[in-house]
Design a protein around this motif. Sequence first.
Motif, PDB file in Angstrom:
ATOM      1  N   PRO A 186      34.509  44.764  35.541  1.00 30.66           N
ATOM      2  CA  PRO A 186      34.989  44.723  34.085  1.00 30.66           C
ATOM      3  C   PRO A 186      33.881  44.086  33.003  1.00 30.66           C
ATOM      4  O   PRO A 186      33.476  43.118  33.311  1.00 30.66           O
ATOM      5  N   VAL A 187      34.130  44.760  31.780  1.00 33.84           N
ATOM      6  CA  VAL A 187      32.941  44.451  30.957  1.00 33.84           C
ATOM      7  C   VAL A 187      33.436  43.254  30.314  1.00 33.84           C
ATOM      8  O   VAL A 187      32.588  42.463  29.865  1.00 33.84           O
ATOM      9  N   GLU A 188      34.763  43.054  29.994  1.00 34.46           N
ATOM     10  CA  GLU A 188      35.212  42.024  29.362  1.00 34.46           C
ATOM     11  C   GLU A 188      35.757  40.973  30.133  1.00 34.46           C
ATOM     12  O   GLU A 188      36.689  40.025  29.737  1.00 34.46           O
ATOM     13  N   GLY A 189      35.431  40.841  31.362  1.00 34.03           N
ATOM     14  CA  GLY A 189      36.100  39.796  32.288  1.00 34.03           C
ATOM     15  C   GLY A 189      37.375  40.460  32.737  1.00 34.03           C
ATOM     16  O   GLY A 189      37.996  41.482  32.537  1.00 34.03           O
ATOM     17  N   GLY A 190      38.322  39.157  33.068  1.00 31.19           N
ATOM     18  CA  GLY A 190      39.720  39.582  33.403  1.00 31.19           C
ATOM     19  C   GLY A 190      39.935  39.531  35.069  1.00 31.19           C
ATOM     20  O   GLY A 190      39.212  39.224  35.707  1.00 31.19           O
ATOM     21  N   LEU A 191      41.050  39.949  35.346  1.00 35.84           N
ATOM     22  CA  LEU A 191      41.251  39.741  36.980  1.00 35.84           C
ATOM     23  C   LEU A 191      40.325  40.769  37.625  1.00 35.84           C
ATOM     24  O   LEU A 191      39.968  42.068  37.215  1.00 35.84           O
ATOM     25  N   GLY A 192      39.675  40.252  38.901  1.00 39.87           N
ATOM     26  CA  GLY A 192      39.037  41.111  39.448  1.00 39.87           C
ATOM     27  C   GLY A 192      37.463  41.005  39.012  1.00 39.87           C
ATOM     28  O   GLY A 192      36.790  41.340  39.752  1.00 39.87           O
ATOM     29  N   ALA A 193      37.426  40.260  37.857  1.00 42.12           N
ATOM     30  CA  ALA A 193      36.055  40.176  37.360  1.00 42.12           C
ATOM     31  C   ALA A 193      35.146  39.007  38.393  1.00 42.12           C
ATOM     32  O   ALA A 193      35.812  38.361  38.982  1.00 42.12           O
ATOM     33  N   PRO A 194      33.801  39.241  38.622  1.00 38.83           N
ATOM     34  CA  PRO A 194      32.957  38.510  39.261  1.00 38.83           C
ATOM     35  C   PRO A 194      32.841  36.923  38.601  1.00 38.83           C
ATOM     36  O   PRO A 194      33.055  36.699  37.295  1.00 38.83           O
ATOM     37  N   CYS A 195      32.790  35.938  39.534  1.00 36.58           N
ATOM     38  CA  CYS A 195      32.976  34.652  38.908  1.00 36.58           C
ATOM     39  C   CYS A 195      32.356  33.521  40.144  1.00 36.58           C
ATOM     40  O   CYS A 195      32.074  33.815  41.278  1.00 36.58           O
TER      41      CYS A 195
END
Length: 373
Positions: A100-109
């Motif tokens: 995901p380019v803009e983050g959100g659910l499933g984004a690396p963290c």
Amino acid sequence: MRNFTIPLLALVWLGAACSLSLDLDEREGHPCSAQGKCLPGYRCVEAVCVPTEGMGQLCDPDCADGQKCDLRVGECKNACAASVCPTGQTCTAGTACAVPVEGGLGAPCTRDTECSSFVDGCRDGATPASLDCACFYPVGAQGGVCLAMPKMAQDCAACPEGSGCAEAAFSRAGQATVCIPGGFRACAGAVDCMDEASETPMHCGVFGWPSDPLWTGAASGLGFLTACVSSSPDASIAIGEVCDPAMPQACASGLCLPTPGGGHLCSAACGTDPGCQGIGVGRCVETYLETYLETYVAAQSVEGTTRVCGSSPTLGASCAEASGGANVCGTDAPLCRMHPADNVALCTRSCQTDADCPGEKGFACHPDGFYCF
């Protein structure tokens, strides 16, 4: 009796014919046809026909443009509904799996607070947030992904638009709804994690939530979410093979669990027995899992009950006469301990609360050692 003589040339011709027949036989180990087809019960993988058993249901006819075959049911669906994305990637309408380019659910963290800034429902604002965002880490691999949990239990409608829901089990909070993005799939076995177009090995594994130190919720990191996860790049032992419990990261699933006899095998998460086909004795049992997740801070302990492939259930079985005291105990209850009241050695497992023990079968978590008896 009459003797028949077949000319040598005819024998040569017959041999060639047989050889030709074998070369074109669309079965296991033989080339696919020019159209990429194999006989029923087989599928074409890298130009060779292999058995489809345990490989999902193919779609016939082939799917239209913009669709993919959902191998769980053998039906053509939109690309995201049929995709299983590598951990840290998601699928949105009109795109393939990608970070995901803009983050959100499933984004690396790396921590819960990062996820709170990614997802609208988790952000602090004029009205109370409807979601609790959390960074879930896959067992046996590095790098977390952002998921979210509705503040109101089982409220899937609170999840962001376009997302789905899965169920996680926490020892203290019980069942919890988790919001998941497209391409992130809950699983009950290997077939759920199959994507006909994926080049990344996926397996049915578990995600743990080590929890932010400031988190004050009842779950407190005790529990797991069963979902498809990418195999660790360092994994060298396939699921179902013998492993060393001192090096669980060597398993493709990150789960090296005990079996009767004192051995260990690479296990996988599951929902029912069919999800364990080809792993051990093919049984899906509940066990208490204690593991460490490699977070940005350090290796953090996460524990709780989850269902995994292993031996037949052994909880409550007598282990007093076993050589060494624990060889009869299996995946669901690998410990041989004395019952606090009956003074008999039984197979058991660790626990924190009664929720970690099958109460419907009469077991409870005894505070004397915290074992299920």
